[in-house]
Design an enzyme around this catalytic site. Structure first.
Site, mmCIF file in Angstrom:
data_model
loop_
_atom_site.group_PDB
_atom_site.id
_atom_site.type_symbol
_atom_site.label_atom_id
_atom_site.label_comp_id
_atom_site.label_asym_id
_atom_site.label_seq_id
_atom_site.Cartn_x
_atom_site.Cartn_y
_atom_site.Cartn_z
ATOM 1 N N ARG A 151 78.728 -73.824 -60.779
ATOM 2 C CA ARG A 151 79.526 -72.838 -61.654
ATOM 3 C C ARG A 151 81.093 -73.140 -61.645
ATOM 4 N NH1 ARG A 151 75.832 -67.896 -60.235
ATOM 5 N NH2 ARG A 151 76.205 -68.745 -57.970
ATOM 6 N N ILE A 152 81.501 -73.079 -60.463
ATOM 7 C CA ILE A 152 82.974 -73.151 -60.343
ATOM 8 C C ILE A 152 83.292 -74.878 -60.625
ATOM 9 C CG2 ILE A 152 84.837 -73.092 -58.733
ATOM 10 C CD1 ILE A 152 83.568 -70.936 -56.960
ATOM 11 N N ASP A 171 77.212 -84.951 -57.676
ATOM 12 C CA ASP A 171 76.244 -83.879 -57.554
ATOM 13 C C ASP A 171 74.757 -84.349 -57.727
ATOM 14 O OD1 ASP A 171 74.881 -81.532 -57.469
ATOM 15 O OD2 ASP A 171 76.476 -80.151 -58.058
ATOM 16 N N ALA A 231 86.257 -74.341 -51.016
ATOM 17 C CA ALA A 231 85.114 -73.976 -50.954
ATOM 18 C C ALA A 231 84.698 -73.270 -49.701
ATOM 19 C CB ALA A 231 84.294 -75.044 -51.513
ATOM 20 N N ASP A 256 92.340 -73.919 -48.838
ATOM 21 C CA ASP A 256 92.499 -72.493 -48.736
ATOM 22 C C ASP A 256 91.374 -71.775 -47.699
ATOM 23 O OD1 ASP A 256 93.190 -69.818 -50.097
ATOM 24 O OD2 ASP A 256 91.178 -70.130 -50.557
ATOM 25 N N GLU A 261 89.344 -69.073 -38.959
ATOM 26 C CA GLU A 261 90.334 -68.412 -39.807
ATOM 27 C C GLU A 261 90.721 -67.272 -39.226
ATOM 28 O OE1 GLU A 261 88.567 -67.857 -43.804
ATOM 29 O OE2 GLU A 261 88.828 -69.951 -44.241
ATOM 30 N N HIS A 279 93.005 -68.503 -47.357
ATOM 31 C CA HIS A 279 91.769 -68.247 -48.004
ATOM 32 C C HIS A 279 91.989 -66.870 -49.115
ATOM 33 C CE1 HIS A 279 86.974 -68.114 -47.060
ATOM 34 N NE2 HIS A 279 87.299 -67.636 -48.360
ATOM 35 N N GLY A 281 90.947 -67.789 -52.306
ATOM 36 C CA GLY A 281 90.176 -67.904 -53.476
ATOM 37 C C GLY A 281 89.610 -66.766 -54.370
ATOM 38 N N ALA A 282 89.006 -65.730 -53.448
ATOM 39 C CA ALA A 282 88.709 -64.342 -54.261
ATOM 40 C C ALA A 282 89.810 -63.219 -54.316
ATOM 41 C CB ALA A 282 87.469 -63.889 -53.800
#
Length: 529
Positions: A151-152, A171, A231, A256, A261, A279, A281-282
Site C-alpha cells: 500500500r505504501i 516484490d 519502513a 527514519d 531507537e 521515526h 513516519g506516523a
C-alpha cells in the site's frame, strides 16, 4: 448494568474518545506507571495504547475481563500477541492510518537527498553561504526503485511518477498485472539495485528481510545512487551502510528508522551524506487521529462481539465485500445448528458452494463457530475465542469450498457429527436484491424459510390434521405463527415443519404440542442478530 470499561493508557486525540461513544466508561492511566497500569487492568474490558505501554503476559493476566487490546498505530512490538491469543483477547491495530504520512515522508527524504536540503540549511543557519557545495540533482527522468510494492509502495509510486520518474519495483508477491496497473516495471532485487538512482524500502521486518540490504547489495548500486528506509529498522545492515557511505560506494541515505531507537551508534548519524529523522513516519496530526479513531471503532466492534477486520490474531484479514453478507448468515446458521444438536458436537464441516468459493472465505468458518457457541457457553463468544472454544471441546472443524451450486448462486452449509452418533445439517442462502437470509435445508429436508428471531423445528410422522393440532395450541396460547413451511421426503413418511413465531413459546406449551403430535423432534431456537 454497568458499562464496559475502556482503559486509555496513553494520550490519544479527543476524536478517539468521541469515536468510542457514550456506551463505555473511559478510564485514563499512565501506561508507563507499571503498578498503576496493572491495577487499572483489573476491571478493564479493553485497553488502548500507543507504543510506550507494554501489554505483556503479566499485564494480560492482570486483566480477567479483557477482551481487546488496541494499538493506535501500526507496530505491535509492545503487545504480546501470543499471550493475548491464548487468553482469548483480540489484538487490533490501525494498519492503514499512517500510510499517507509514511509515503509523504519518504518523498521528503528523497527530495532532501537530491537537493542537500538539511545540510544546506545547517550551513546557512551557521552563516555559511555554500551554493556550489550543495549542487544537487533533479529527480525528473531518474529511476526510482521501490522494494515492496504494497500500500505504501503504491502511494509512493503515484507520487514519484508525478515528478516524471521511471518507477521499477521488486516484490515477489506482486503479480505482473498489478504492476502493470500501477505503471511499474517488475525487476529482480539485483536488477533494481543496479538500475535505480533512488531506492526506497517498504518491506515487513521478518527473519528473511532483516539485513536484506548489506555489503553485497550496496555494492551493486550506482555510486550516484541514494537509498531510503522509512519502513523498519534493520532492513538495511547499518554497519554495511556506514561502510558504503563513508567510502562513497553510494551517494547518500535517508533514514527514519533504526535497529535501536534512539540509535546507540552515532557514527552513522554524523556522516554528511545521511539525512535522518527520529521515526517520524506516523508523526502527523492526521495519522495520529486516524489511528486513534480507527482503533476506537475496532474496540466498539470487538466489545459487541462483531468481526474486526483489523484484528491481527483473527484469521480473515481484509474481507471482500462480496463475502461480508455471508458472515451474519453463517452466525445465525450456527445458532440454528447448535439448537438442533441433541448431544455435544464432535465435528463440524463448513461448506461454501457457489461463486463465494472463488473468494477468501476463511472468515466464514469463524462466523460459524461463533454462532455455534453463542448460546452454548456462558462466556462471551468472539471471533478470537471461538476457535479456542472448539479446540478445548475437542471439536474438529473443516472449511470446504466448491464452486458448483446447482440451485442457488451461493449456499452455505453446516454439517456436524454429534457425540450420540447422529448427524445434523443446516443450509442457508441470501436471496433477492435485499439479500434476505433464508434457511434452505435442515437435516436433508428442503425448505425455504426466512431466518427469524424465534424458530420452531418439528419432525413427526406425516398424517392429516397435524397442522390443525399445533395451530390450535399456539393460537390458544396467543402466540402468532408468522410463517410456516412443511417438507417431507415421501407421503406418509417423516415430515419436517419449520415455524417462525412472533414471541417465545413457554416450555409447557412445547411439551403439550410434542405429546399431541407425537413429535420425534420439537425444538425452539432463538436466533440473535
Amino acid at each position: 448494568m454497568s458499562k464496559p470499561v475502556v482503559l486509555i493508557a496513553e494520550e490519544l486525540s479527543p476524536a478517539t474518545v468521541e469515536a468510542l461513544g457514550p456506551d463505555f466508561d473511559v478510564v485514563n492511566v499512565d501506561g508507563t506507571d507499571r503498578p498503576a497500569l496493572l491495577a487499572a487492568l483489573a476491571t478493564a474490558d479493553a485497553i488502548l495504547v500507543r507504543s510506550a505501554t507494554k501489554v505483556d503476559a503479566e499485564a494480560i493476566a492482570a486483566a480477567p475481563n479483557l477482551k481487546v487490546i488496541a494499538r493506535a498505530g501500526v507496530g505491535l512490538d509492545n503487545v504480546d500477541i501470543k499471550a493475548a491469543t491464548t487468553a482469548g483477547v483480540m489484538v487490533v491495530n490501525a494498519p492503514t492510518s499512517n500510510i499517507i504520512s509514511a509515503a509523504e515522508l519518504t518523498v521528503g527524504h528523497i527530495l532532501s537527498l537530491a537537493r542537500h536540503i538539511p545540510a544546506a540549511h545547517n550551513a546557512l543557519a551557521q552563516g555559511q553561504w555554500k551554493r556550489s557545495k550543495y549542487t544537487g540533482v533533479e529527480i525528473y527522468e531518474k529511476t526510482v526503485g521501490i522494494i515492496g510494492l504494497g500500500r505504501i509502495g503504491a502511494l509512493i509510486t503515484a507520487r514519484m511518477q508525478a515528478f516524471g520518474t521511471n518507477v521499477v519495483a521488486y516484490d515477489p508477491y506482486v503479480t505482473s498485472a498489478r504492476a502493470q496497473q500501477l505503471g511499474v516495471t517488475l525487476l529482480t532485487l539485483d536488477e533494481l539495485l543496479a538500475q535505480s538512482d533512488f531506492i526506497t524500502i517498504h518491506m515487513p521486518k521478518t527473519p528473511e528481510t532483516t539485513g536484506m540490504i548489506s555489503d553485497a547489495q550496496l555494492a551493486l548500486m550506482k555510486p550516484t545512487a541514494f537509498i531510503v528506509n522509512v519502513a523498519r529498522g534493520g532492513l538495511i545492515d547499518e554497519d554495511a551502510l556506514y561502510r558504503a557511505l563513508s567510502t562513497n560506494v553510494i551517494a547518500g541515505a535517508g533514514l527514519d528508522v533504526f535497529v535501536s531507537e534512539p540509535p546507540k551508534d552515532e557514527k552513522l548519524l554524523a556522516l554528511e551524506n545521511v539525512v535522518v529523522t527520529p521515526h517520524l513516519g506516523a508523526s502527523t496530526d492526521e495519522a495520529q487521529e486516524k489511528a486513534g479513531v480507527s482503533v476506537a471503532k475496532s474496540v466498539r466492534l470487538a466489545l459487541s462481539g462483531e468481526l474486526v477486520p483489523d484484528a491481527v490474531n483473527v484469521a480473515g484479514g481484509i474481507i471482500d465485500p462480496y463475502v461480508r453478507p455471508g458472515i451474519p448468515l453463517l452466525e445465525k446458521l450456527g445458532q440454528v445448528f447448535s439448537g438442533l444438536a441433541s448431544s455435544p458436537v464432535t465435528s463440524v464441516d463448513v461448506t461454501v458452494r457457489g461463486e463465494l468459493a472463488n473468494y477468501d472465505v476463511s472468515v466464514l468458518k469463524l462466523a460459524a463457530l461463533k454462532g455455534i457457541f453463542t448460546n452454548v457457553v456462558s462466556e462471551t463468544v468472539s471471533y478470537v475465542n471461538a476457535p479456542l472454544l472448539a479446540e478445548q471441546r475437542g471439536v474438529t472443524v473443516r472449511l470446504i469450498t466448491d464452486p458448483v451450486s446447482e440451485e442457488y448462486r451461493n449456499i452455505l452449509t453446516l454439517t456436524g457429527a454429534l457425540a450420540d452418533g447422529t448427524q445434523i445439517s443446516v443450509s442457508g442462502t441470501l436471496t433477492g436484491t435485499k439479500q434476505i437470509e433464508k434457511i434452505v435445508e435442515i437435516n436433508g429436508y428442503d425448505v425455504e424459510v426466512p431466518i427469524a428471531e424465534h424458530l420452531l423445528v418439528m419432525i413427526y410422522d406425516d398424517r392429516p390434521g397435524i397442522v390443525a393440532v399445533y395451530g390450535k395450541e399456539f393460537g390458544d396460547a396467543s402466540i402468532n405463527i408468522a410463517g410456516m413451511q412443511i417438507a417431507r421426503t415421501t407421503a406418509g413418511g417423516k415430515a419436517l415443519s419449520v415455524l417462525t413465531i412472533d414471541s417465545p413459546a413457554p416450555e409447557s406449551l412445547l411439551e403439550r404440542v410434542r405429546v399431541a403430535i407425537d413429535a420425534d423432534v420439537l425444538t425452539e431456537i432463538d436466533v440473535t442478530a
